[in-house]
Enzyme design. Structure first.
Site, PDB file in Angstrom:
ATOM      1  N   ARG A  68       0.812  -1.224   0.000  1.00 28.17           N
ATOM      2  CA  ARG A  68       0.000   0.000   0.000  1.00 28.17           C
ATOM      3  C   ARG A  68       0.842   1.268   0.000  1.00 28.17           C
ATOM      4  O   ARG A  68       0.421   2.304  -0.518  1.00 28.17           O
ATOM      5  CB  ARG A  68      -0.991  -0.043   1.161  1.00 28.17           C
ATOM      6  CG  ARG A  68      -2.144  -0.979   0.845  1.00 28.17           C
ATOM      7  CD  ARG A  68      -2.925  -1.359   2.074  1.00 28.17           C
ATOM      8  NE  ARG A  68      -2.295  -2.454   2.781  1.00 28.17           N
ATOM      9  CZ  ARG A  68      -2.676  -2.915   3.958  1.00 28.17           C
ATOM     10  NH1 ARG A  68      -3.688  -2.360   4.574  1.00 28.17           N
ATOM     11  NH2 ARG A  68      -2.053  -3.928   4.516  1.00 28.17           N
ATOM     12  N   GLU A 105       4.301  -9.447  17.166  1.00 30.89           N
ATOM     13  CA  GLU A 105       3.774 -10.007  18.412  1.00 30.89           C
ATOM     14  C   GLU A 105       4.145 -11.489  18.506  1.00 30.89           C
ATOM     15  O   GLU A 105       4.608 -11.969  19.537  1.00 30.89           O
ATOM     16  CB  GLU A 105       2.251  -9.826  18.411  1.00 30.89           C
ATOM     17  CG  GLU A 105       1.621 -10.029  19.756  1.00 30.89           C
ATOM     18  CD  GLU A 105       0.112  -9.807  19.688  1.00 30.89           C
ATOM     19  OE1 GLU A 105      -0.371  -9.308  18.652  1.00 30.89           O
ATOM     20  OE2 GLU A 105      -0.557 -10.156  20.670  1.00 30.89           O
TER      21      GLU A 105
END
Ligand code: AMP
Length: 180
Positions: A68, A105
């Site tokens: 993007r 994470e």
């Protein structure tokens, strides 16, 4: 509604970015910029807004983060009359590359750039759609700096301020159009 005033333009962008709950995982609110892209004015507003900010700042290259960041980076580089450099996932760039890895994470991610994409001393603007934890942009900044470039600013359309991505970006200048 008129989209000619800057404040109205930002408001318009807020309205045309779709918010998708629980994607890609439960509990994540995903900001979907495909609805900004399909709006007749969305990409024009982003491009003009950023071009206005960076015109005259002697930027040499725009680095766009796959995928993007490249969508927003390409028209911006054209508008500024400078080159575009893709930062991509491993295995995509065909020539000699340099790589930076960063922690997620769970697990880690890597991002790559062609080793000859930035010249020493070049002034670089890094562009992505959204700053979340800042890990991707921190890695891209390190790639630029390893090649001898100067990160003049990091620009994104959206910033999730509650994730405090700025803290991961080591004091490098950051500009975002919309904050949540
Ligand atoms: P980060 O490295 O955590 O800053 O993540 C940045 C990348 O993940 C951006 O390039 C975004 O495209 C994507 N991303 C992370 N969180 C979201 C979200 N809530 N909505 C849309 N895209 C996201």
């Amino acid at each position: 509604m008129s989209v000619t005033q800057p404040a109205n333009q930002i408001e318009h962008l807020r309205r045309i970015i779709r918010e998708v709950p629980d994607f890609p995982r439960p509990g994540i609110l995903f900001y979907d910029i495909t609805t900004l892209l399909s709006d007749p004015t969305g990409l024009r507003i982003v491009t003009d807004h950023l071009a206005e900010r960076y015109r005259g700042q002697q930027i040499d290259k725009v680095v766009g983060i796959e995928t993007r960041g490249l969508i927003f980076g390409a028209p911006l580089a054209m508008e500024l009359g400078i080159g575009l450099v893709p930062a991509r996932k491993p295995g995509k760039l065909p020539f000699q590359t340099i790589t930076e890895s960063y922690d997620l994470e769970y697990g880690s991610n890597s991002i790559c750039m062609h080793a000859d994409a930035i010249g020493k001393g070049e002034r670089v603007l890094i562009v992505d759609d959204l700053i979340a934890t800042g890990g991707t942009l921190a890695a891209a900044s390190k790639l630029v700096e390893r090649l001898g470039g100067e990160v003049v600013e990091i620009a994104a359309v959206l910033e999730l301020t509650f994730l405090n991505g700025r803290s991961r970006l080591g004091g490098r200048p950051i500009y975002t159009m919309i904050q949540y």
